[in-house]
Scaffold this motif. Structure first.
Motif, PDB file in Angstrom:
ATOM      1  N   THR A   1       0.726  -1.091  -0.182  1.00 31.95           N
ATOM      2  CA  THR A   1      -0.017  -0.068   0.123  1.00 31.95           C
ATOM      3  C   THR A   1       0.917   1.317  -0.090  1.00 31.95           C
ATOM      4  O   THR A   1       0.511   2.114  -0.801  1.00 31.95           O
ATOM      5  CB  THR A   1      -0.929  -0.083   1.324  1.00 31.95           C
ATOM      6  OG1 THR A   1      -1.772  -1.100   1.333  1.00 31.95           O
ATOM      7  CG2 THR A   1      -1.845   1.297   1.354  1.00 31.95           C
ATOM      8  N   ASN A   2       1.789   1.265   0.830  1.00 32.56           N
ATOM      9  CA  ASN A   2       2.772   2.589   0.971  1.00 32.56           C
ATOM     10  C   ASN A   2       4.189   2.165   1.034  1.00 32.56           C
ATOM     11  O   ASN A   2       4.699   1.003   1.300  1.00 32.56           O
ATOM     12  CB  ASN A   2       2.326   3.263   2.511  1.00 32.56           C
ATOM     13  CG  ASN A   2       0.758   3.410   2.413  1.00 32.56           C
ATOM     14  OD1 ASN A   2       0.464   4.331   1.780  1.00 32.56           O
ATOM     15  ND2 ASN A   2       0.423   2.870   3.634  1.00 32.56           N
ATOM     16  N   TRP A   3       4.972   2.853   0.745  1.00 33.28           N
ATOM     17  CA  TRP A   3       6.361   3.061   0.760  1.00 33.28           C
ATOM     18  C   TRP A   3       6.680   3.558   2.041  1.00 33.28           C
ATOM     19  O   TRP A   3       6.425   4.460   2.676  1.00 33.28           O
ATOM     20  CB  TRP A   3       7.188   4.044  -0.346  1.00 33.28           C
ATOM     21  CG  TRP A   3       7.210   3.097  -1.642  1.00 33.28           C
ATOM     22  CD1 TRP A   3       6.392   3.356  -2.504  1.00 33.28           C
ATOM     23  CD2 TRP A   3       8.169   2.080  -2.102  1.00 33.28           C
ATOM     24  NE1 TRP A   3       6.834   2.793  -3.776  1.00 33.28           N
ATOM     25  CE2 TRP A   3       7.919   1.862  -3.438  1.00 33.28           C
ATOM     26  CE3 TRP A   3       9.343   1.819  -1.534  1.00 33.28           C
ATOM     27  CZ2 TRP A   3       8.721   0.940  -4.282  1.00 33.28           C
ATOM     28  CZ3 TRP A   3       9.929   0.657  -2.186  1.00 33.28           C
ATOM     29  CH2 TRP A   3       9.884   0.338  -3.474  1.00 33.28           C
ATOM     30  N   VAL A   4       7.724   2.884   2.570  1.00 34.20           N
ATOM     31  CA  VAL A   4       8.603   3.448   3.830  1.00 34.20           C
ATOM     32  C   VAL A   4       9.923   3.266   3.768  1.00 34.20           C
ATOM     33  O   VAL A   4      10.366   2.418   3.287  1.00 34.20           O
ATOM     34  CB  VAL A   4       8.365   2.430   5.176  1.00 34.20           C
ATOM     35  CG1 VAL A   4       8.786   2.876   6.511  1.00 34.20           C
ATOM     36  CG2 VAL A   4       6.717   1.919   5.281  1.00 34.20           C
ATOM     37  N   GLU A   5      10.532   4.611   3.986  1.00 31.63           N
ATOM     38  CA  GLU A   5      12.011   4.833   3.671  1.00 31.63           C
ATOM     39  C   GLU A   5      12.869   4.984   4.932  1.00 31.63           C
ATOM     40  O   GLU A   5      12.049   5.563   5.894  1.00 31.63           O
ATOM     41  CB  GLU A   5      12.180   5.907   2.385  1.00 31.63           C
ATOM     42  CG  GLU A   5      11.610   5.614   1.191  1.00 31.63           C
ATOM     43  CD  GLU A   5      11.648   6.757   0.548  1.00 31.63           C
ATOM     44  OE1 GLU A   5      12.425   6.707  -0.564  1.00 31.63           O
ATOM     45  OE2 GLU A   5      11.152   7.979   0.805  1.00 31.63           O
TER      46      GLU A   5
ATOM     47  N   TYR B   1      16.149  -1.962  10.035  1.00 27.49           N
ATOM     48  CA  TYR B   1      17.476  -1.762  10.577  1.00 27.49           C
ATOM     49  C   TYR B   1      18.621  -1.892   9.338  1.00 27.49           C
ATOM     50  O   TYR B   1      18.286  -2.600   8.255  1.00 27.49           O
ATOM     51  CB  TYR B   1      17.598  -3.153  11.266  1.00 27.49           C
ATOM     52  CG  TYR B   1      16.617  -3.312  12.597  1.00 27.49           C
ATOM     53  CD1 TYR B   1      16.973  -2.812  13.724  1.00 27.49           C
ATOM     54  CD2 TYR B   1      15.571  -3.883  12.255  1.00 27.49           C
ATOM     55  CE1 TYR B   1      16.103  -2.992  15.064  1.00 27.49           C
ATOM     56  CE2 TYR B   1      14.552  -3.960  13.521  1.00 27.49           C
ATOM     57  CZ  TYR B   1      14.859  -3.485  14.659  1.00 27.49           C
ATOM     58  OH  TYR B   1      13.934  -3.775  15.651  1.00 27.49           O
ATOM     59  N   VAL B   2      19.614  -1.417   9.697  1.00 28.92           N
ATOM     60  CA  VAL B   2      20.737  -1.535   8.705  1.00 28.92           C
ATOM     61  C   VAL B   2      21.800  -1.826   9.657  1.00 28.92           C
ATOM     62  O   VAL B   2      22.034  -1.051  10.365  1.00 28.92           O
ATOM     63  CB  VAL B   2      20.916  -0.337   7.905  1.00 28.92           C
ATOM     64  CG1 VAL B   2      22.448  -0.405   7.125  1.00 28.92           C
ATOM     65  CG2 VAL B   2      19.807  -0.131   6.885  1.00 28.92           C
ATOM     66  N   ASN B   3      22.537  -3.021   9.415  1.00 29.33           N
ATOM     67  CA  ASN B   3      23.875  -3.333  10.264  1.00 29.33           C
ATOM     68  C   ASN B   3      23.334  -3.442  11.629  1.00 29.33           C
ATOM     69  O   ASN B   3      24.132  -3.062  12.646  1.00 29.33           O
ATOM     70  CB  ASN B   3      24.974  -2.527  10.023  1.00 29.33           C
ATOM     71  CG  ASN B   3      25.450  -2.862   8.378  1.00 29.33           C
ATOM     72  OD1 ASN B   3      25.318  -3.655   7.803  1.00 29.33           O
ATOM     73  ND2 ASN B   3      25.831  -1.314   7.886  1.00 29.33           N
ATOM     74  N   ASN B   4      22.217  -4.100  11.990  1.00 30.50           N
ATOM     75  CA  ASN B   4      21.719  -4.083  13.417  1.00 30.50           C
ATOM     76  C   ASN B   4      21.356  -2.957  14.048  1.00 30.50           C
ATOM     77  O   ASN B   4      21.119  -2.977  15.359  1.00 30.50           O
ATOM     78  CB  ASN B   4      22.605  -4.933  14.203  1.00 30.50           C
ATOM     79  CG  ASN B   4      22.792  -6.353  13.364  1.00 30.50           C
ATOM     80  OD1 ASN B   4      22.271  -7.190  12.915  1.00 30.50           O
ATOM     81  ND2 ASN B   4      24.124  -6.820  13.616  1.00 30.50           N
ATOM     82  N   VAL B   5      21.424  -1.882  13.284  1.00 30.85           N
ATOM     83  CA  VAL B   5      20.981  -0.617  14.123  1.00 30.85           C
ATOM     84  C   VAL B   5      19.568  -0.044  13.447  1.00 30.85           C
ATOM     85  O   VAL B   5      19.175   0.087  12.334  1.00 30.85           O
ATOM     86  CB  VAL B   5      21.712   0.578  13.342  1.00 30.85           C
ATOM     87  CG1 VAL B   5      21.492   1.788  14.139  1.00 30.85           C
ATOM     88  CG2 VAL B   5      22.936   0.104  14.123  1.00 30.85           C
ATOM     89  N   SER B   6      18.838   0.135  14.636  1.00 30.67           N
ATOM     90  CA  SER B   6      17.397   0.568  14.174  1.00 30.67           C
ATOM     91  C   SER B   6      17.305   1.719  13.400  1.00 30.67           C
ATOM     92  O   SER B   6      18.137   2.656  13.913  1.00 30.67           O
ATOM     93  CB  SER B   6      16.443   0.691  15.630  1.00 30.67           C
ATOM     94  OG  SER B   6      15.081   0.955  15.232  1.00 30.67           O
ATOM     95  N   GLN B   7      16.687   1.979  12.630  1.00 29.66           N
ATOM     96  CA  GLN B   7      16.496   3.102  11.681  1.00 29.66           C
ATOM     97  C   GLN B   7      15.178   3.862  11.738  1.00 29.66           C
ATOM     98  O   GLN B   7      14.027   3.416  11.718  1.00 29.66           O
ATOM     99  CB  GLN B   7      16.651   2.726  10.133  1.00 29.66           C
ATOM    100  CG  GLN B   7      18.118   2.117   9.834  1.00 29.66           C
ATOM    101  CD  GLN B   7      18.995   3.121  10.181  1.00 29.66           C
ATOM    102  OE1 GLN B   7      19.099   4.058   9.735  1.00 29.66           O
ATOM    103  NE2 GLN B   7      20.144   2.477  10.710  1.00 29.66           N
ATOM    104  N   SER B   8      15.194   5.408  11.771  1.00 30.20           N
ATOM    105  CA  SER B   8      14.215   6.051  11.692  1.00 30.20           C
ATOM    106  C   SER B   8      13.535   6.214  10.308  1.00 30.20           C
ATOM    107  O   SER B   8      14.403   6.126   9.297  1.00 30.20           O
ATOM    108  CB  SER B   8      14.363   7.594  12.084  1.00 30.20           C
ATOM    109  OG  SER B   8      14.772   7.758  13.286  1.00 30.20           O
ATOM    110  N   THR B   9      12.286   6.175  10.087  1.00 32.83           N
ATOM    111  CA  THR B   9      11.890   5.757   8.839  1.00 32.83           C
ATOM    112  C   THR B   9      10.522   6.993   8.331  1.00 32.83           C
ATOM    113  O   THR B   9      10.107   7.594   9.372  1.00 32.83           O
ATOM    114  CB  THR B   9      11.049   4.602   8.650  1.00 32.83           C
ATOM    115  OG1 THR B   9       9.974   4.415   9.589  1.00 32.83           O
ATOM    116  CG2 THR B   9      12.265   3.487   8.723  1.00 32.83           C
ATOM    117  N   THR B  10      10.384   7.257   7.449  1.00 35.91           N
ATOM    118  CA  THR B  10       9.285   7.835   6.802  1.00 35.91           C
ATOM    119  C   THR B  10       8.368   7.170   6.161  1.00 35.91           C
ATOM    120  O   THR B  10       8.682   6.155   5.383  1.00 35.91           O
ATOM    121  CB  THR B  10       9.863   9.006   5.917  1.00 35.91           C
ATOM    122  OG1 THR B  10      10.487   8.754   4.618  1.00 35.91           O
ATOM    123  CG2 THR B  10      10.723   9.994   6.733  1.00 35.91           C
ATOM    124  N   GLY B  11       7.080   7.614   6.060  1.00 36.90           N
ATOM    125  CA  GLY B  11       5.985   6.914   5.257  1.00 36.90           C
ATOM    126  C   GLY B  11       5.169   6.135   6.212  1.00 36.90           C
ATOM    127  O   GLY B  11       5.539   5.878   7.517  1.00 36.90           O
TER     128      GLY B  11
END
Length: 222
Positions: A146-150, A175-185
């Motif tokens: 339904t939606n993109w999350v980036e 996550y990237v390299n086991n680090v939680s990422q803030s996202t938009t969308g």
């Protein structure tokens, strides 16, 4: 967590409940042996208990190429976007998800950071794990039907990175390299339709947005 991206104290993928797909370049045939360097790969075996559900490619130019000694002395599958390299897994019901799933891909791109690159896709766009959606240079993106999350942050995608997305309704995480990422969308539940899974491209019927570079390992849980 992928065998090449985990610490020695962590369990191997099959010790974690819910494993449905495990592609390892270190053991591509699930028999403890490796291909010769430069081998065009027609089947990448699933090392989980669903071992008959392998990802395959019969078109010669579209086969990924087995490449030795690319990451800490370990091999990887080279996907060449110029030839439309991709692999298809037709175990449709296996990849139909509802309330929860986790996807891990250990990969390094060799393409410009502004090129859309789909590492994994279910159906046409049921869900897509992609680098550089649109002009989002160096970012990780996920389409949930339904939606993109980036990711808010960008990454050096030519490095070997461990990319991960998880959905445990109603919570989505990246996550990237086991680090939680803030996202938009916006996030929402992922579709449950019975469609094929494709690795290295988007849309199983008429692939596009090919991944260009090395995929070391792919893991999925539900």
């Amino acid at each position: 967590m992928p065998i090449l991206g985990r610490s020695p104290s962590m369990p191997i993928p099959l010790q974690i409940p819910g494993s449905i797909l495990w592609h390892s370049s270190y053991d591509p045939s699930n028999n403890g042996t490796q291909f010769a360097n430069g081998t065009s790969v027609s089947a990448w075996y699933n090392k989980t208990y669903f071992a008959t559900n392998n990802s395959q490619q019969s078109t010669a130019l579209a086969k990924p190429v087995y490449t030795s000694n690319v990451l800490a002395g370990k091999p990887a599958m080279l996907f060449n976007s110029a030839f439309g390299a991709n692999m298809l897994n037709s175990a449709q019901s296996l990849f139909s998800v509802s309330s929860s799933f986790s996807i891990y891909v250990l990969a390094a791109s060799n393409a410009p950071s502004t090129t859309n690159q789909s590492m994994l896709c279910k159906g046409v766009q049921d869900y897509i794990l992609q680098l550089n959606k649109g002009t989002a240079s160096g970012k990780l993106a996920f389409y949930n039907g339904t939606n993109w999350v980036e990711s808010v942050n960008s990454f050096t995608i030519t490095n070997y990175n461990l990319y991960c997305v998880t959905w445990n309704s109603p919570t989505f995480a990246m996550y990237v390299n086991n680090v939680s990422q803030s996202t938009t969308g916006a996030t929402s539940n992922t579709t449950t339709s019975a469609t094929n899974l494709i690795i290295g491209a988007q849309a199983a019927a008429s692939p596009l947005n090919f991944f260009s570079g090395y995929i070391v390992e792919v893991l999925m849980y539900n």
